[in-house]
Design a protein around this motif. Structure first.
Motif, mmCIF file in Angstrom:
data_model
loop_
_atom_site.group_PDB
_atom_site.id
_atom_site.type_symbol
_atom_site.label_atom_id
_atom_site.label_comp_id
_atom_site.label_asym_id
_atom_site.label_seq_id
_atom_site.Cartn_x
_atom_site.Cartn_y
_atom_site.Cartn_z
ATOM 1 N N GLN A 68 148.409 161.439 121.399
ATOM 2 C CA GLN A 68 149.718 161.809 120.869
ATOM 3 C C GLN A 68 149.734 163.295 120.522
ATOM 4 O O GLN A 68 148.773 163.830 119.986
ATOM 5 N N GLY A 69 150.828 163.976 120.854
ATOM 6 C CA GLY A 69 150.873 165.432 120.788
ATOM 7 C C GLY A 69 150.679 166.034 119.414
ATOM 8 O O GLY A 69 150.218 167.171 119.288
ATOM 9 N N ASP A 70 151.023 165.298 118.367
ATOM 10 C CA ASP A 70 150.879 165.830 117.010
ATOM 11 C C ASP A 70 149.480 165.637 116.438
ATOM 12 O O ASP A 70 149.240 165.972 115.280
ATOM 13 N N LYS A 71 148.561 165.077 117.228
ATOM 14 C CA LYS A 71 147.201 164.857 116.760
ATOM 15 C C LYS A 71 146.440 166.183 116.630
ATOM 16 O O LYS A 71 146.557 167.077 117.476
ATOM 17 N N TRP A 72 145.648 166.274 115.578
ATOM 18 C CA TRP A 72 144.776 167.421 115.359
ATOM 19 C C TRP A 72 143.461 167.165 116.073
ATOM 20 O O TRP A 72 142.879 166.094 115.946
ATOM 21 N N VAL A 73 142.997 168.144 116.852
ATOM 22 C CA VAL A 73 141.771 168.003 117.640
ATOM 23 C C VAL A 73 140.768 169.053 117.187
ATOM 24 O O VAL A 73 141.082 170.248 117.167
ATOM 25 N N GLU A 74 139.571 168.613 116.830
ATOM 26 C CA GLU A 74 138.502 169.526 116.451
ATOM 27 C C GLU A 74 137.173 168.789 116.593
ATOM 28 O O GLU A 74 137.147 167.549 116.651
ATOM 29 N N PRO A 75 136.055 169.503 116.658
ATOM 30 C CA PRO A 75 134.758 168.829 116.751
ATOM 31 C C PRO A 75 134.543 167.901 115.557
ATOM 32 O O PRO A 75 134.804 168.275 114.408
ATOM 33 N N LEU A 76 134.064 166.687 115.840
ATOM 34 C CA LEU A 76 133.838 165.710 114.782
ATOM 35 C C LEU A 76 132.601 166.060 113.972
ATOM 36 O O LEU A 76 131.647 166.667 114.484
ATOM 37 N N SER A 77 132.604 165.640 112.718
ATOM 38 C CA SER A 77 131.482 165.954 111.826
ATOM 39 C C SER A 77 130.173 165.343 112.325
ATOM 40 O O SER A 77 129.095 165.867 112.046
ATOM 41 N N GLN A 78 130.285 164.225 113.083
ATOM 42 C CA GLN A 78 129.068 163.591 113.615
ATOM 43 C C GLN A 78 128.301 164.522 114.549
ATOM 44 O O GLN A 78 127.089 164.339 114.762
ATOM 45 N N GLY A 86 139.982 174.071 115.422
ATOM 46 C CA GLY A 86 140.907 172.966 115.579
ATOM 47 C C GLY A 86 142.276 173.405 116.071
ATOM 48 O O GLY A 86 142.679 174.565 115.915
ATOM 49 N N PHE A 87 143.020 172.462 116.658
ATOM 50 C CA PHE A 87 144.353 172.758 117.174
ATOM 51 C C PHE A 87 145.162 171.480 117.296
ATOM 52 O O PHE A 87 144.611 170.373 117.344
ATOM 53 N N LEU A 88 146.490 171.625 117.328
ATOM 54 C CA LEU A 88 147.374 170.516 117.654
ATOM 55 C C LEU A 88 147.404 170.355 119.169
ATOM 56 O O LEU A 88 147.554 171.341 119.902
ATOM 57 N N LEU A 89 147.276 169.124 119.627
ATOM 58 C CA LEU A 89 147.230 168.915 121.072
ATOM 59 C C LEU A 89 148.480 169.441 121.760
ATOM 60 O O LEU A 89 148.405 170.024 122.842
ATOM 61 N N LYS A 90 149.640 169.275 121.141
ATOM 62 C CA LYS A 90 150.877 169.710 121.791
ATOM 63 C C LYS A 90 150.908 171.230 121.991
ATOM 64 O O LYS A 90 151.514 171.718 122.948
ATOM 65 N N ASP A 91 150.235 171.973 121.120
ATOM 66 C CA ASP A 91 150.168 173.427 121.302
ATOM 67 C C ASP A 91 149.339 173.774 122.534
ATOM 68 O O ASP A 91 149.705 174.664 123.315
ATOM 69 N N TYR A 92 148.244 173.072 122.707
ATOM 70 C CA TYR A 92 147.406 173.296 123.888
ATOM 71 C C TYR A 92 148.151 172.874 125.154
ATOM 72 O O TYR A 92 148.117 173.572 126.178
ATOM 73 N N GLN A 93 148.855 171.757 125.085
ATOM 74 C CA GLN A 93 149.615 171.298 126.249
ATOM 75 C C GLN A 93 150.687 172.306 126.636
ATOM 76 O O GLN A 93 150.959 172.511 127.826
ATOM 77 N N ALA A 94 151.314 172.933 125.641
ATOM 78 C CA ALA A 94 152.340 173.943 125.927
ATOM 79 C C ALA A 94 151.728 175.143 126.646
ATOM 80 O O ALA A 94 152.335 175.701 127.574
ATOM 81 N N LEU A 95 150.531 175.542 126.241
ATOM 82 C CA LEU A 95 149.850 176.650 126.914
ATOM 83 C C LEU A 95 149.494 176.280 128.349
ATOM 84 O O LEU A 95 149.637 177.094 129.274
ATOM 85 N N ARG A 96 149.043 175.055 128.551
ATOM 86 C CA ARG A 96 148.701 174.603 129.902
ATOM 87 C C ARG A 96 149.943 174.528 130.793
ATOM 88 O O ARG A 96 149.894 174.868 131.975
ATOM 89 N N MET A 97 151.055 174.082 130.219
ATOM 90 C CA MET A 97 152.294 174.016 130.995
ATOM 91 C C MET A 97 152.745 175.419 131.396
ATOM 92 O O MET A 97 153.243 175.629 132.508
#
Length: 315
Positions: A258-268, A281-292
């Motif tokens: 989902q586009g509003d999800k925050w993506v970053e390396p997990l603590s594990q 970290g970044f919002l997926l929708k921001d990255y998708q906008a750059l890719r588009m």
């Protein structure tokens, strides 16, 4: 020297609760494939071969229609991506046309009305792909050593999944590019190739052809998995080359977040093991906008194309 073929994994043990040894071996192969390639193929995955073949038939039939007929399936408005029929712009380095579809029941979908059975067949395959992707998601979660159901709970919204039926035009004397080299920006991707092939994955500086095998699904883990695992699992670079004198057809299914999800390396994979995060970290929708934007306004220099390295932390 890179191996000559990407690994193939038999998923049948996961449909047999008693075959623990088979599951263990499959997970070992998947772990190695995701660490070394980011690509593997699966057999006995639960998607009926007859359905895959019929879907390919109706897709090929649609792309033989005149342009005015195909344009009746025009892109819909309001979708995160342009649903329906589209063709790569003339200035694009890629040479293909496609129909992009969202999950069954989505208000974004614009299906072809011809062939008449197109929507029914593709929606049925879409449903099977989601089930297979959910199985692989749970396997990958185990391979990463994450808590049970971690990825399932993190990625619970299926409304952002999408699938494309693609036709690649024949190569010319001067051009054979179908899709330029890239990585996928989602979690997991499936590809169904016709007999023409053309898909290649890069490893150790070499391009490895992914040979079409009937009934096989090609799988690659994508940028989100790479970031979450802090590079433990790879999002591999791949491309599609066109053949002279022959169209190439395929389906690509994108199991997405989902586009509003925050993506970053997990603590594990960072603080818990004393490793620094390799990405901010970044919002997926921001990255998708750059890719588009890469597609709608291609940079003049290849080095200016946005990849997941845009979020990489310098060391």
């Amino acid at each position: 020297m890179a191996d000559a073929a990407i690994p193939t994994v038999d998923l049948s043990p996961f449909f047999n609760e008693l075959n623990e040894d088979g599951k263990k071996k499959a997970k070992e192969v998947i772990s190695q494939a995701c660490s070394n390639y980011g690509f593997f193929q699966i057999v006995n995955h639960g998607v009926p071969l007859a359905l895959m073949n019929r879907a390919m038939e109706v897709s090929k039939a649609f792309f033989t229609y005149p342009e005015e007929e195909k344009l009746k399936c025009c892109p819909g408005s309001g979708a995160p991506l342009p649903a329906g029929y589209s063709k790569q712009p003339e200035h694009s380095a890629d040479k293909n046309e496609y129909v992009l579809m969202f999950p069954p029941g989505s208000s974004f979908n614009v299906f072809p009305t011809n062939p008449p059975e197109f929507q029914k067949i593709v929606e049925e395959m879409f449903t099977y792909f989601i089930k297979t992707a959910q199985l692989l998601e749970s396997i990958i979660s185990e391979c990463l050593g994450l808590p049970p159901n971690f990825l399932k709970e993190y990625n619970h919204d299926r409304s952002w999944d999408f699938m494309t039926a693609l036709r690649y035009f024949p190569a010319t004397e001067t051009e054979n590019n179908g899709v330029s080299e890239h990585e996928d920006g989602n979690l997991i991707t499936f590809v169904v190739q016709d007999e023409i092939g053309g898909l290649e994955v890069r490893k150790d500086g070499q391009w490895i052809p992914v040979t079409p095998i009937e009934g096989t699904l090609v799988v690659n883990v994508s940028d989100v998995i790479q970031v979450l695992s802090n590079n433990k699992f790879k999002s591999a670079t791949h491309r599609v080359l066109r053949s002279k004198g022959r169209d190439r057809h395929s389906f690509a299914f994108f199991y997405n977040l989902q586009g509003d999800k925050w993506v970053e390396p997990l603590s594990q994979f960072t603080t818990e093991i004393g490793e620094p995060p390799k990405y901010r970290g970044f919002l997926l929708k921001d990255y998708q906008a750059l890719r588009m934007r890469n597609k709608t306004h291609p940079p003049s220099r290849p080095e200016d194309v946005i990849h997941i390295t845009h979020y990489a932390i310098s060391t």
